[in-house]
Design a protein around this motif. Structure first.
Motif, PDB file in Angstrom:
ATOM      1  N   ALA B 282     -53.775  75.510  11.994  1.00 48.06           N
ATOM      2  CA  ALA B 282     -53.296  76.304  10.454  1.00 48.06           C
ATOM      3  C   ALA B 282     -54.246  77.370   9.796  1.00 48.06           C
ATOM      4  O   ALA B 282     -54.313  77.843   9.379  1.00 48.06           O
ATOM      5  N   ASP B 283     -55.267  76.403   9.336  1.00 42.25           N
ATOM      6  CA  ASP B 283     -56.786  76.115   8.630  1.00 42.25           C
ATOM      7  C   ASP B 283     -57.708  77.874   8.967  1.00 42.25           C
ATOM      8  O   ASP B 283     -58.365  77.693   8.820  1.00 42.25           O
ATOM      9  N   GLU B 284     -57.306  77.769  10.645  1.00 38.18           N
ATOM     10  CA  GLU B 284     -58.334  79.112  10.752  1.00 38.18           C
ATOM     11  C   GLU B 284     -57.893  80.535  11.586  1.00 38.18           C
ATOM     12  O   GLU B 284     -59.231  81.138  11.600  1.00 38.18           O
ATOM     13  N   GLN B 285     -56.475  80.600  10.238  1.00 39.67           N
ATOM     14  CA  GLN B 285     -55.703  81.739  10.345  1.00 39.67           C
ATOM     15  C   GLN B 285     -56.833  83.140   9.662  1.00 39.67           C
ATOM     16  O   GLN B 285     -56.167  83.622  10.066  1.00 39.67           O
ATOM     17  N   LYS B 286     -57.743  82.089   8.666  1.00 35.84           N
ATOM     18  CA  LYS B 286     -58.016  83.203   8.167  1.00 35.84           C
ATOM     19  C   LYS B 286     -59.232  84.350   9.108  1.00 35.84           C
ATOM     20  O   LYS B 286     -60.095  85.016   9.199  1.00 35.84           O
ATOM     21  N   ILE B 287     -59.389  83.165   9.788  1.00 30.51           N
ATOM     22  CA  ILE B 287     -60.984  83.316  11.085  1.00 30.51           C
ATOM     23  C   ILE B 287     -60.470  84.901  11.667  1.00 30.51           C
ATOM     24  O   ILE B 287     -60.895  85.771  12.669  1.00 30.51           O
ATOM     25  N   LEU B 288     -58.519  84.988  12.273  1.00 27.09           N
ATOM     26  CA  LEU B 288     -57.861  86.168  13.073  1.00 27.09           C
ATOM     27  C   LEU B 288     -58.698  87.261  12.659  1.00 27.09           C
ATOM     28  O   LEU B 288     -58.924  88.256  13.682  1.00 27.09           O
ATOM     29  N   ALA B 289     -58.639  87.630  10.878  1.00 25.07           N
ATOM     30  CA  ALA B 289     -59.300  89.103  10.422  1.00 25.07           C
ATOM     31  C   ALA B 289     -60.837  89.435  11.628  1.00 25.07           C
ATOM     32  O   ALA B 289     -60.580  90.876  11.225  1.00 25.07           O
ATOM     33  N   ASP B 290     -61.676  88.896  11.666  1.00 24.22           N
ATOM     34  CA  ASP B 290     -63.051  89.010  12.183  1.00 24.22           C
ATOM     35  C   ASP B 290     -63.203  89.166  13.506  1.00 24.22           C
ATOM     36  O   ASP B 290     -63.853  89.234  14.130  1.00 24.22           O
ATOM     37  N   LEU B 291     -61.808  89.095  14.229  1.00 21.56           N
ATOM     38  CA  LEU B 291     -62.194  88.657  16.189  1.00 21.56           C
ATOM     39  C   LEU B 291     -62.429  90.292  16.634  1.00 21.56           C
ATOM     40  O   LEU B 291     -62.839  89.944  17.769  1.00 21.56           O
ATOM     41  N   ASN B 292     -61.725  91.475  16.190  1.00 26.05           N
ATOM     42  CA  ASN B 292     -61.543  92.425  16.630  1.00 26.05           C
ATOM     43  C   ASN B 292     -60.937  92.645  18.205  1.00 26.05           C
ATOM     44  O   ASN B 292     -61.349  93.590  18.596  1.00 26.05           O
ATOM     45  N   ILE B 293     -59.843  91.661  18.406  1.00 28.45           N
ATOM     46  CA  ILE B 293     -59.077  92.092  19.452  1.00 28.45           C
ATOM     47  C   ILE B 293     -57.678  92.093  18.131  1.00 28.45           C
ATOM     48  O   ILE B 293     -57.619  91.895  17.173  1.00 28.45           O
ATOM     49  N   SER B 294     -56.955  92.416  19.169  1.00 28.93           N
ATOM     50  CA  SER B 294     -55.311  92.579  18.660  1.00 28.93           C
ATOM     51  C   SER B 294     -54.379  91.207  18.588  1.00 28.93           C
ATOM     52  O   SER B 294     -54.432  90.444  19.552  1.00 28.93           O
ATOM     53  N   VAL B 295     -54.725  90.770  17.504  1.00 30.59           N
ATOM     54  CA  VAL B 295     -53.608  89.567  17.535  1.00 30.59           C
ATOM     55  C   VAL B 295     -53.445  89.214  16.316  1.00 30.59           C
ATOM     56  O   VAL B 295     -53.188  89.810  15.109  1.00 30.59           O
ATOM     57  N   THR B 296     -51.346  88.428  16.231  1.00 27.62           N
ATOM     58  CA  THR B 296     -50.758  88.417  15.595  1.00 27.62           C
ATOM     59  C   THR B 296     -49.795  86.635  15.721  1.00 27.62           C
ATOM     60  O   THR B 296     -49.870  86.313  16.884  1.00 27.62           O
ATOM     61  N   VAL B 297     -49.639  87.361  14.073  1.00 28.87           N
ATOM     62  CA  VAL B 297     -49.286  85.086  14.022  1.00 28.87           C
ATOM     63  C   VAL B 297     -48.092  85.275  14.575  1.00 28.87           C
ATOM     64  O   VAL B 297     -46.840  86.490  13.056  1.00 28.87           O
ATOM     65  N   ILE B 298     -46.843  84.765  15.204  1.00 29.53           N
ATOM     66  CA  ILE B 298     -45.774  84.785  15.699  1.00 29.53           C
ATOM     67  C   ILE B 298     -45.387  84.086  15.308  1.00 29.53           C
ATOM     68  O   ILE B 298     -43.758  83.319  14.949  1.00 29.53           O
ATOM     69  N   GLY B 299     -45.254  82.218  14.660  1.00 19.98           N
ATOM     70  CA  GLY B 299     -44.659  81.448  14.262  1.00 19.98           C
ATOM     71  C   GLY B 299     -45.445  79.935  14.159  1.00 19.98           C
ATOM     72  O   GLY B 299     -46.868  80.197  13.777  1.00 19.98           O
ATOM     73  N   LYS B 300     -44.626  79.134  14.040  1.00 24.23           N
ATOM     74  CA  LYS B 300     -45.560  78.085  13.819  1.00 24.23           C
ATOM     75  C   LYS B 300     -45.140  76.418  14.712  1.00 24.23           C
ATOM     76  O   LYS B 300     -43.190  75.996  14.844  1.00 24.23           O
ATOM     77  N   ILE B 301     -45.834  75.631  15.423  1.00 20.95           N
ATOM     78  CA  ILE B 301     -45.575  74.789  15.867  1.00 20.95           C
ATOM     79  C   ILE B 301     -44.902  73.457  15.370  1.00 20.95           C
ATOM     80  O   ILE B 301     -44.785  72.821  14.579  1.00 20.95           O
ATOM     81  N   ILE B 302     -43.047  72.726  15.828  1.00 24.50           N
ATOM     82  CA  ILE B 302     -42.713  72.308  14.643  1.00 24.50           C
ATOM     83  C   ILE B 302     -42.381  70.410  14.896  1.00 24.50           C
ATOM     84  O   ILE B 302     -42.709  71.250  16.631  1.00 24.50           O
ATOM     85  N   PRO B 303     -42.070  69.735  15.145  1.00 22.07           N
ATOM     86  CA  PRO B 303     -41.594  68.776  15.788  1.00 22.07           C
ATOM     87  C   PRO B 303     -40.571  68.884  16.773  1.00 22.07           C
ATOM     88  O   PRO B 303     -39.866  69.621  16.080  1.00 22.07           O
ATOM     89  N   PRO B 304     -40.406  68.323  17.850  1.00 19.03           N
ATOM     90  CA  PRO B 304     -40.237  68.187  19.018  1.00 19.03           C
ATOM     91  C   PRO B 304     -38.147  68.065  18.325  1.00 19.03           C
ATOM     92  O   PRO B 304     -37.738  69.080  18.727  1.00 19.03           O
ATOM     93  N   GLN B 305     -38.488  67.373  17.647  1.00 18.76           N
ATOM     94  CA  GLN B 305     -36.818  66.427  17.486  1.00 18.76           C
ATOM     95  C   GLN B 305     -36.024  67.809  16.758  1.00 18.76           C
ATOM     96  O   GLN B 305     -35.024  67.848  16.487  1.00 18.76           O
ATOM     97  N   GLN B 306     -36.820  68.460  16.171  1.00 21.70           N
ATOM     98  CA  GLN B 306     -36.316  70.076  15.338  1.00 21.70           C
ATOM     99  C   GLN B 306     -36.440  71.296  16.084  1.00 21.70           C
ATOM    100  O   GLN B 306     -35.363  72.057  15.646  1.00 21.70           O
ATOM    101  N   GLY B 307     -36.395  70.373  17.450  1.00 22.22           N
ATOM    102  CA  GLY B 307     -36.057  72.098  18.147  1.00 22.22           C
ATOM    103  C   GLY B 307     -36.915  73.477  18.883  1.00 22.22           C
ATOM    104  O   GLY B 307     -37.690  73.515  17.896  1.00 22.22           O
ATOM    105  N   CYS B 308     -36.531  74.060  19.384  1.00 25.85           N
ATOM    106  CA  CYS B 308     -36.661  75.835  19.750  1.00 25.85           C
ATOM    107  C   CYS B 308     -36.015  76.418  18.462  1.00 25.85           C
ATOM    108  O   CYS B 308     -35.216  76.888  19.471  1.00 25.85           O
ATOM    109  N   TRP B 309     -36.548  77.330  17.812  1.00 25.34           N
ATOM    110  CA  TRP B 309     -35.670  78.616  17.037  1.00 25.34           C
ATOM    111  C   TRP B 309     -36.388  79.627  16.920  1.00 25.34           C
ATOM    112  O   TRP B 309     -37.980  79.557  17.194  1.00 25.34           O
ATOM    113  N   GLN B 310     -35.150  80.715  16.901  1.00 23.68           N
ATOM    114  CA  GLN B 310     -35.500  81.971  16.407  1.00 23.68           C
ATOM    115  C   GLN B 310     -35.244  82.308  15.224  1.00 23.68           C
ATOM    116  O   GLN B 310     -34.581  82.357  15.363  1.00 23.68           O
ATOM    117  N   VAL B 311     -36.008  82.711  14.410  1.00 21.18           N
ATOM    118  CA  VAL B 311     -35.937  83.236  12.851  1.00 21.18           C
ATOM    119  C   VAL B 311     -36.178  84.162  12.046  1.00 21.18           C
ATOM    120  O   VAL B 311     -36.843  84.840  13.222  1.00 21.18           O
TER     121      VAL B 311
END
Lengths: 332, 332
Positions: B282-311
């Motif tokens: 997560a602390d590398e998110q600020k780097i994205l702006a300078d990448l010069n390629i199209s990238v979108t942050v769409i979520g985050k990784i959570i512990p396995p016991q919390q499951g997989c969700w679309q919110v």
């Protein structure tokens, strides 16, 4: 159980058990986007691919599922042998009718696994898709021993032509199966075994490469005449094959006689024997006796303007012709 | 001219013109038993394979021959991108109905040649066989840049999830073709171009690998939901995808609306976009702006016991489900 009951992802999970992984070669095997392999220890690598499709290349009436897996991999390994190389890893593509039994897919994979283990090859991934016809398409990577490899284009005038093992067995084996002849145990019939489970001549290729100055090398897949002509064309040379010296197994002779097949014709045109056809300098002939592998001298390389011939003991000569199989014409 | 008129060997000779050979990589290309390639400069190599079969993976009504060749190779190159690698050489297996026009095989090869040249890949051999269904099966070797490669199994709790480009276009493109909507020039329709000629994200993978500490990487081939679930399963983590942040192209939105397709559904389940789905700290998110390629942050990784969700923006959560395509079940 039918494939469509298990589903694609169920099948993929089921087939993982058949992965063959040499940890010295494979860093990441089945399960990611691509396999990760250690690069060859020599600076050269080999890449080859071959396909077997139902009705085009085989009929299930005459080939069991285990043998189909075995054979599909064997023909690729034979191509590696025909470069003087050592196979390392394979990816497998399966084309599966959705009504196929899952157990039959298991058997295909057991055949793949069995030959992979025998020849120290890793199975590292693949793809599968449904299809009306059963099929299997394989790509194999390999490496050369040291910096050397042997092409089909290196034959020189004056070279001796030789072949490993014996010829015509696979074609006679197929005819035995097609004829419906009852045998107590098909596996005991030599030509049938040669048709069903060809052995890539990897060990023989290594020995030949170490002991002889191999000038050219090809495997006999489409038939001796066809592959000899390919070698001559690539090397820009002619050849003289002595029909009387072509090696055959006594059981091939026996079954050819029983079925009324011309032995000479299947040895020249039959194909699928996956023996090695090669040329080397005439003064190295004396080395052959000490090789400890089955090799027969069957002719010599002559200048290109003299043509390509099959010659008989009585001196009769016939132009060497390719009457092998052509996929597309055969189906027209 | 039909294939069966030309014959197998005539076709092989004809197709030699489309070989693509990088002399730095290829020692022996098409024409011998196996290709001879220079080993990777890094110590690791990649090997992957994929297949497209008529009726299972495509219908010729909705895909021209050039695009078929392009797409068959693109899906393999996308697998190499999804390991953070560089493709090097390919072998091509074609399954050809004997009544196919030779000129249509040319077009398939022109598509193969075009994408091979664009992505600096060598075409070094293959095999062909007749078949009732048209098909193409390709194996690609590649190498990793340095000793690094990126698996789908490395995602960590707290990672940011991001995706390149935009989603849902290919699925909408196919629906445009199926709907029979007349357009002046199909190529001008963005979703159709995305369906017909996918672009493997090789350059983007290199940039991401150089600039971020990539923990996991997979390509979106079966659909975002399906591939996200595979990544989570391999990494033993859960995930939270923010539906409101999923990137789409305005033309995808326009056509989805026109055809009555739920945009959210095709972005999550559509597949064939061949974008890169990846996670990083997560602390590398600020780097994205300078990448010069199209990238979108769409979520985050959570512990396995919390499951997989679309919110959703309003806080609503739905369990992330794979409703992607299953070859074998779909045909039952």
């Amino acid at each position: 159980m039918k494939l469509h009951e298990l589903g694609e992802f169920g099948l993929i999970n089921r087939l993982r058990r058949y992965a063959v992984v040499d940890p010295d070669q494979v860093v990441v095997g089945v399960g990611d986007d691509a396999a990760v392999l250690r690069a060859p220890s020599s600076k050269l690598m080999l890449l080859t691919t071959d396909t077997l499709i139902e009705h085009a290349d085989f009929e299930l009436d005459f080939c069991d599922f285990f043998s189909l897996g075995w054979k599909a991999l064997a023909i690729n390994l034979s191509d590696v042998a025909a470069m003087g190389g050592i196979p390392r890893a394979a990816v497998i593509n399966l084309f599966l009718p959705p009504t196929l039994e899952v157990e039959d897919v298991d058997k295909i994979y057991q055949g793949l696994q069995s030959i992979a283990e025998e020849y120290h090859l890793s199975l590292v991934g693949g793809d599968m898709t449904f299809s009306q016809q059963l099929g299997i398409s394989i790509a194999v990577t390999g490496e050369t021993c040291s910096e050397r490899y042997v092409l089909r284009s290196g034959a020189c005038v004056g070279d001796v032509i030789a072949v490993t093992g014996d010829l015509g067995a696979a074609a006679v084996g197929l005819r035995i199966l097609q004829s419906g002849v009852e045998t107590t145990e098909r596996w005991e019939v030599y030509p049938v075994a040669r048709f069903w489970r060809p052995q890539p001549r990897l060990h023989q290729a290594q020995v030949l490469q170490q002991k002889l100055s191999l000038h050219s090398l090809i495997d006999v897949s489409d038939g001796l005449a066809s592959d000899m002509l390919k070698l001559c064309q690539a090397s820009n040379v002619g050849c003289q094959l002595e029909v009387g010296k072509l090696p055959f197994h006594p059981h091939t002779d026996y079954w050819a006689g029983k079925l009324g097949i011309a032995l000479e014709e299947v040895m020249l045109q039959g194909g699928e024997d996956f023996e090695l056809l090669f040329t080397f300098p005439a003064d190295e002939q004396k080395i052959l006796a000490d090789l400890n592998i089955s090799v027969t001298v069957i002719g010599k390389i002559i200048p290109p303007q003299q043509g390509c011939w099959q010659v008989y003991k009585d001196g009769k000569k016939i132009s060497l012709e390719n009457r092998g199989y052509d996929h597309f014409r055969a189906q027209s």
